[in-house]
Design a protein around this motif. Sequence first.
Motif, PDB file in Angstrom:
ATOM      1  N   ASP A 104       0.829  -1.213   0.000  1.00  0.00           N
ATOM      2  CA  ASP A 104       0.000   0.000   0.000  1.00  0.00           C
ATOM      3  C   ASP A 104       0.860   1.259   0.000  1.00  0.00           C
ATOM      4  OD1 ASP A 104      -2.370  -1.372  -0.066  1.00  0.00           O
ATOM      5  OD2 ASP A 104      -2.667  -1.358   2.104  1.00  0.00           O
ATOM      6  N   ARG A 105       2.024   1.189   0.603  1.00  0.00           N
ATOM      7  CA  ARG A 105       2.917   2.352   0.620  1.00  0.00           C
ATOM      8  C   ARG A 105       3.660   2.515  -0.705  1.00  0.00           C
ATOM      9  NH1 ARG A 105       5.925   1.482   6.507  1.00  0.00           N
ATOM     10  NH2 ARG A 105       4.080   0.750   7.635  1.00  0.00           N
ATOM     11  N   LEU A 106       3.940   1.393  -1.369  1.00  0.00           N
ATOM     12  CA  LEU A 106       4.728   1.437  -2.595  1.00  0.00           C
ATOM     13  C   LEU A 106       3.890   1.793  -3.816  1.00  0.00           C
ATOM     14  CD1 LEU A 106       7.424   0.929  -4.061  1.00  0.00           C
ATOM     15  CD2 LEU A 106       6.836  -1.503  -4.136  1.00  0.00           C
ATOM     16  N   LEU A 107       2.655   1.343  -3.870  1.00  0.00           N
ATOM     17  CA  LEU A 107       1.839   1.516  -5.071  1.00  0.00           C
ATOM     18  C   LEU A 107       1.691   2.978  -5.519  1.00  0.00           C
ATOM     19  CD1 LEU A 107      -1.032  -1.123  -4.836  1.00  0.00           C
ATOM     20  CD2 LEU A 107       0.690  -0.875  -6.630  1.00  0.00           C
ATOM     21  N   PRO A 108       1.497   3.932  -4.610  1.00  0.00           N
ATOM     22  CA  PRO A 108       1.374   5.316  -5.077  1.00  0.00           C
ATOM     23  C   PRO A 108       2.598   5.804  -5.854  1.00  0.00           C
ATOM     24  CG  PRO A 108       0.588   5.124  -2.826  1.00  0.00           C
ATOM     25  CD  PRO A 108       1.224   3.819  -3.162  1.00  0.00           C
ATOM     26  N   VAL A 109       3.777   5.292  -5.527  1.00  0.00           N
ATOM     27  CA  VAL A 109       4.975   5.701  -6.256  1.00  0.00           C
ATOM     28  C   VAL A 109       4.938   5.145  -7.678  1.00  0.00           C
ATOM     29  CG1 VAL A 109       7.489   5.801  -6.213  1.00  0.00           C
ATOM     30  CG2 VAL A 109       6.219   5.689  -4.068  1.00  0.00           C
ATOM     31  N   HIS A 121      -4.746  -3.576 -10.636  1.00  0.00           N
ATOM     32  CA  HIS A 121      -5.967  -2.777 -10.743  1.00  0.00           C
ATOM     33  C   HIS A 121      -5.696  -1.326 -10.342  1.00  0.00           C
ATOM     34  CE1 HIS A 121      -8.219  -6.547 -11.263  1.00  0.00           C
ATOM     35  NE2 HIS A 121      -9.186  -5.783 -11.729  1.00  0.00           N
ATOM     36  N   ALA A 122      -4.849  -1.129  -9.345  1.00  0.00           N
ATOM     37  CA  ALA A 122      -4.495   0.238  -8.946  1.00  0.00           C
ATOM     38  C   ALA A 122      -3.696   0.936 -10.042  1.00  0.00           C
ATOM     39  CB  ALA A 122      -3.693   0.200  -7.643  1.00  0.00           C
ATOM     40  N   ILE A 123      -2.796   0.206 -10.670  1.00  0.00           N
ATOM     41  CA  ILE A 123      -1.993   0.784 -11.755  1.00  0.00           C
ATOM     42  C   ILE A 123      -2.889   1.128 -12.947  1.00  0.00           C
ATOM     43  CG2 ILE A 123      -0.274   0.183 -13.510  1.00  0.00           C
ATOM     44  CD1 ILE A 123       1.238  -1.329 -11.258  1.00  0.00           C
ATOM     45  N   ARG A 124      -3.777   0.207 -13.298  1.00  0.00           N
ATOM     46  CA  ARG A 124      -4.663   0.479 -14.441  1.00  0.00           C
ATOM     47  C   ARG A 124      -5.545   1.697 -14.186  1.00  0.00           C
ATOM     48  NH1 ARG A 124      -3.970   0.666 -18.773  1.00  0.00           N
ATOM     49  NH2 ARG A 124      -3.672  -1.528 -19.310  1.00  0.00           N
ATOM     50  N   LYS A 125      -6.005   1.835 -12.965  1.00  0.00           N
ATOM     51  CA  LYS A 125      -6.848   2.988 -12.640  1.00  0.00           C
ATOM     52  C   LYS A 125      -6.082   4.290 -12.798  1.00  0.00           C
ATOM     53  CE  LYS A 125      -9.843   4.799  -8.967  1.00  0.00           C
ATOM     54  NZ  LYS A 125     -10.355   4.568  -7.585  1.00  0.00           N
ATOM     55  N   ALA A 126      -4.782   4.272 -12.453  1.00  0.00           N
ATOM     56  CA  ALA A 126      -3.968   5.493 -12.530  1.00  0.00           C
ATOM     57  C   ALA A 126      -3.614   5.854 -13.963  1.00  0.00           C
ATOM     58  CB  ALA A 126      -2.693   5.316 -11.702  1.00  0.00           C
ATOM     59  N   VAL A 127      -3.394   4.826 -14.810  1.00  0.00           N
ATOM     60  CA  VAL A 127      -2.968   5.098 -16.197  1.00  0.00           C
ATOM     61  C   VAL A 127      -3.837   4.284 -17.157  1.00  0.00           C
ATOM     62  CG1 VAL A 127      -0.595   5.863 -15.819  1.00  0.00           C
ATOM     63  CG2 VAL A 127      -1.095   3.424 -15.772  1.00  0.00           C
ATOM     64  N   PRO A 128      -5.065   4.704 -17.375  1.00  0.00           N
ATOM     65  CA  PRO A 128      -5.984   3.912 -18.208  1.00  0.00           C
ATOM     66  C   PRO A 128      -5.567   3.826 -19.672  1.00  0.00           C
ATOM     67  CG  PRO A 128      -6.949   6.044 -17.636  1.00  0.00           C
ATOM     68  CD  PRO A 128      -5.722   5.909 -16.811  1.00  0.00           C
ATOM     69  N   ASN A 129      -4.750   4.766 -20.139  1.00  0.00           N
ATOM     70  CA  ASN A 129      -4.408   4.797 -21.560  1.00  0.00           C
ATOM     71  C   ASN A 129      -3.004   4.284 -21.871  1.00  0.00           C
ATOM     72  OD1 ASN A 129      -6.926   5.998 -22.225  1.00  0.00           O
ATOM     73  ND2 ASN A 129      -6.129   7.978 -21.534  1.00  0.00           N
ATOM     74  N   LEU A 130      -2.209   4.017 -20.857  1.00  0.00           N
ATOM     75  CA  LEU A 130      -0.858   3.505 -21.070  1.00  0.00           C
ATOM     76  C   LEU A 130      -0.932   1.999 -21.288  1.00  0.00           C
ATOM     77  CD1 LEU A 130       2.211   4.111 -21.065  1.00  0.00           C
ATOM     78  CD2 LEU A 130       2.181   3.713 -18.602  1.00  0.00           C
ATOM     79  N   LYS A 131      -0.336   1.519 -22.368  1.00  0.00           N
ATOM     80  CA  LYS A 131      -0.368   0.090 -22.666  1.00  0.00           C
ATOM     81  C   LYS A 131       0.668  -0.632 -21.810  1.00  0.00           C
ATOM     82  CE  LYS A 131      -1.860   0.916 -27.401  1.00  0.00           C
ATOM     83  NZ  LYS A 131      -1.455   0.879 -28.837  1.00  0.00           N
ATOM     84  N   THR A 175       2.169   7.520 -14.377  1.00  0.00           N
ATOM     85  CA  THR A 175       1.406   8.689 -14.838  1.00  0.00           C
ATOM     86  C   THR A 175       2.321   9.668 -15.554  1.00  0.00           C
ATOM     87  OG1 THR A 175      -0.204   8.463 -13.046  1.00  0.00           O
ATOM     88  CG2 THR A 175      -0.041  10.617 -14.108  1.00  0.00           C
ATOM     89  N   LYS A 176       3.490   9.904 -14.984  1.00  0.00           N
ATOM     90  CA  LYS A 176       4.445  10.830 -15.595  1.00  0.00           C
ATOM     91  C   LYS A 176       4.914  10.301 -16.955  1.00  0.00           C
ATOM     92  CE  LYS A 176       7.139  14.465 -15.617  1.00  0.00           C
ATOM     93  NZ  LYS A 176       6.559  15.823 -15.791  1.00  0.00           N
ATOM     94  N   LEU A 177       5.208   9.007 -17.044  1.00  0.00           N
ATOM     95  CA  LEU A 177       5.645   8.426 -18.314  1.00  0.00           C
ATOM     96  C   LEU A 177       4.542   8.544 -19.365  1.00  0.00           C
ATOM     97  CD1 LEU A 177       7.485   5.235 -17.008  1.00  0.00           C
ATOM     98  CD2 LEU A 177       8.546   7.136 -18.257  1.00  0.00           C
ATOM     99  N   SER A 178       3.299   8.333 -18.964  1.00  0.00           N
ATOM    100  CA  SER A 178       2.183   8.466 -19.895  1.00  0.00           C
ATOM    101  C   SER A 178       2.059   9.897 -20.386  1.00  0.00           C
ATOM    102  CB  SER A 178       0.897   8.005 -19.215  1.00  0.00           C
ATOM    103  OG  SER A 178      -0.192   8.083 -20.105  1.00  0.00           O
ATOM    104  N   GLU A 179       2.208  10.839 -19.475  1.00  0.00           N
ATOM    105  CA  GLU A 179       2.116  12.257 -19.853  1.00  0.00           C
ATOM    106  C   GLU A 179       3.232  12.662 -20.807  1.00  0.00           C
ATOM    107  OE1 GLU A 179       2.250  14.111 -16.067  1.00  0.00           O
ATOM    108  OE2 GLU A 179       0.104  13.831 -15.634  1.00  0.00           O
ATOM    109  N   LEU A 180       4.392  12.018 -20.675  1.00  0.00           N
ATOM    110  CA  LEU A 180       5.537  12.353 -21.523  1.00  0.00           C
ATOM    111  C   LEU A 180       5.485  11.674 -22.883  1.00  0.00           C
ATOM    112  CD1 LEU A 180       8.360  12.235 -18.827  1.00  0.00           C
ATOM    113  CD2 LEU A 180       7.483  14.271 -20.003  1.00  0.00           C
TER     114      LEU A 180
END
Length: 753
Positions: free
Chosen positions: A183-188, A228-238, A194-199
Motif C-alpha cells: 500500500d505504501r509502494l503503489l502510489p509511487v 488494478h491500482a496501476i490500471r486505474k492510474a494510467v488507463p491509456n498507457l499500454k 502517470t508521468k511516463l504516460s504524460e511524456l
Amino acid sequence: MLKNNLGYPRIGEKRELKRACEDFWAGKIDEDRLVEVGRAIRLGNWALQKDLGIDLIPSNDFSFYDQVLDHSLMFGVEPARFEALRHYSALEKYFAMARGFQKEGYDIKALELTKWFDTNYHYLVPEFGPYQTFHLAQTKVIDEFLEAKAQGINTKPVLIGPISYLLLGKVKNADYRALDLLDRLLPVYQQLLTKLSELGADYVQIDEPFLAMDIGYIEKEAYRKAFHAIRKAVPNLKIILTTYFEGLENNTLAAVNLPVDVLHIDLIRGDLDAVLDRLNENTALSLGVIDGRNIWKTNYTKALQLVQRAAQKVGFDRLMLAPSCSLLHVPIDLDGEKALHPELKEWMAFAKQKLNELAELAEIVKGNTEALEENKKVFARREASELIHNPDVKRRLSESASTNLKRKSAFLDRLDAQNRLLQLPAFPTTTIGSFPQTKAIRALRRKWKKGEVSDLEYENELKRETAELIRWQEEIGLDVLVHGEFERNDMVEYFGELLSGFAFTENGWVQSYGSRCVKPPIIFGDVERKRAMTVNWAKYAQSLTNRPVKGMLTGPITIMKWSFVRNDQAEHETRKQIALAIRDEVLDLEEAGIRIIQIDEAAYREALPLRNEKRAAYIEMATEAFCLASSGVRDETQIHTHMCYSDFNSIVSKIEQMDADVITIETSRSQMALLEAFGKHRYPNEIGPGVYDIHSPRVPSVNEMVSLLEKASEVIPKERLWVNPDCGLKTRAWPETEQALRNMVDAAKQMRN
C-alpha cells in the motif's frame, strides 16, 4: 506482429562499462566521464535496435551496476547506514551500496548480493527497515525515456513490478512481511507511470518474474490489487506484463485476469496452450520464442508452430514476437568472433543475431520461406555433424550406471582418518582457491596465447608466483593452503579448454554482477578428459610446503551451469559426462599425494528449478553427478565443496547427501543468516561460513570476523567450523586481500583461545 525486445546487454561491445566503472573507482576518471560512457552505450543500443527493425525498444534496461539497486534508489529505499554519505554524489553513494565504503573514516557494509532467480546474474537485495516508506527519489526511468526520445526513438520503459520488487527484498529488524508494504509502494508506481504516460510513452514493460514461481493466495491477491491500482492510474498507457524463466502454470488464471494490455510468456521453458485457453479477449500475447539465455540459433520450424497455434486461437493481430527474457544473459555480437570453428558458428546466435531472428521470423510468418528453408538446412547439418558425437564417451556413460556413488565409510569414520593425517587446529583457516590475478599475470597470459612468450617462460613465471604465494600463506599462518590458480583464466573456462566438446569465444562476455563479466564456454559435443588438468600444479605447490595444499577443481554442475550448454541432448547426460571427467582428475590428484581436494559447486543451489515440482528430479541428478565425481577416493582424502550466495533452507538435506567432508558457503553479507538452515537441520559434516565479503573492497576488522564466528558457533558446533572468505579472491586487489586474510587468521586464533 510487433517485434518486442525485453532488454539488451549493457556492458558495451568491448566491455566499455566495466573499464569505465573500474577506472572511476580507482580515481582515474571523473564522474562526468563515467556518465558519458553510460550514455554512449545506451544511445548505441537504441540505435542498433531501431536499425534492426525492433518495434518495442526497451529503455531503463541499462544500469551502472544492477537494475534492482536502481529501483531501490528510485523508490528511496536506502538503509540508514548510508545516510552518513549524504555529502557524496548520488553515484558515489550508489556504488557504496553496491560495494561497501571504507575510506575517509567511514566503514559501511554493502547490501547483500544474491542470485537473480536461477541465472548466474547477481542482484543487490533491497533492505526494508522498521519504518519503511517510499517516494520518487530519483527519475532514472524518466530521464532515459526522454534521452531516447530526443534521438527520435519512443522507447518502452522497463520496470520491475511492485510485487516482484518487494519479494526480492528482505525485511530487516522489523516484524512484518515485505508484501505488507504494498500500500505504501503503489502510489509511487502510479506517480511514475502517470508521468511516463504524460511524456508520451505508448507502452511500459512491467517485469513480474515471481509469476513464474510457486506463489500462494496472498501473492495472487497482491497482484490483483496492484495491477488494478496501476490500471486505474494510467488507463491509456499500454502495459506489458512480463514473465520469464518458467511458465505460468498454476498462476495462469491469476495472470490472464490482470488488467494489462499484453502478457509476455517464456515459451522456451513454459507452456502455450494453458495460456491460450484462458487468455482474456482484450489481452494481447507476447510470445517468447527466441531463447534469451542460450546462444544456439532458433529452430524456426518449432517457433513457427507455436506462433501459428497461438494465431489460430487469438489471431495474428493480438500477437508479438519476443525473446524469452532479457538478452542480458547472452553475449552481444557473434560477428566479432573470428576464431570459432565455422561449423560451430553457423549454429549460434548472440544478442544482436537474436534480434535479427525476430525480424526473420516475422518475415516467415508473412510467407517468406527462404529464411525458413535455410534454417532447416542449418539444423540438419548440426544433427549430422561429426564434431558432436564421441562413441567412446557414450559407451563409458552407459557403463557408469554400475559405479558406486557412496564413499567407502561414513563421515565420522572418515573424519577420524583425516584428523590423524592432517593434524589441523580448531577453527582451521583456508581460502576458497583463487588469489588476485594482477595486471602483470593477465598480460603474461595474453602474450603466451599470442606466442610472444614461450611455454617454458610462461610456466616458470607462474611457478615463481605460486612459490611466493605458498611462502606468504605460511608466513601469515593459514592452515590449509592453495596454489592460487594463477594459470587459470576462469574457474570454468580453464577446465573447458582441457576437455573435449567445448568451444570458446574471444569476446563472448556476459555480466555476472557490477563490473564482473564472465566468458562462458560453449558445450557443443560429448565431453571427455584427454589428460590430467591440474595435477602438475597441485604437486608443485605441495612440494614447497609441509602444510596441506588443496587440489582445486570445478564441479560438474557448475561447469555445465556456467557454460552455454548444448540443447540437442538431455542435460543430465551432459552433466554425467562432465562428472566422469572430474572423477578421473580427482583420482589422479589423490594418487599424486594431494590430501585435500575441493570440488566447487558454486552453482548447485543456483541451478535449482524455480518450480517445486521439478526440484526433486534436478537434485537427484545433481547430487548423483557430484557423488560420481567425488566418491572414488580413500577415507583419509578430504573432499571439500563450495557454494555461492543462496537460500539453502529447502535443500540442506540434499546437500548432506552430497557427503562432502567440508562445505564452504557465502554468508558474510547476510551476517550468518544463511547458516541457520544448516543449524536447524543439524548438518553433520564440517562447514566454513565465509567471514568476509570478497565482492567488496572493504576490509573487515578482526573483531567483526570474530563476531561472525561467534554467531556461527551458536548454530554449528565449534569443532566443525572452518574459517575462510566468502569466495575466491581472483577479482580483488592485493593490498586489501593481504590485510583481510591477516585479520581472518587473527580472528581464528582468538576463537581458539
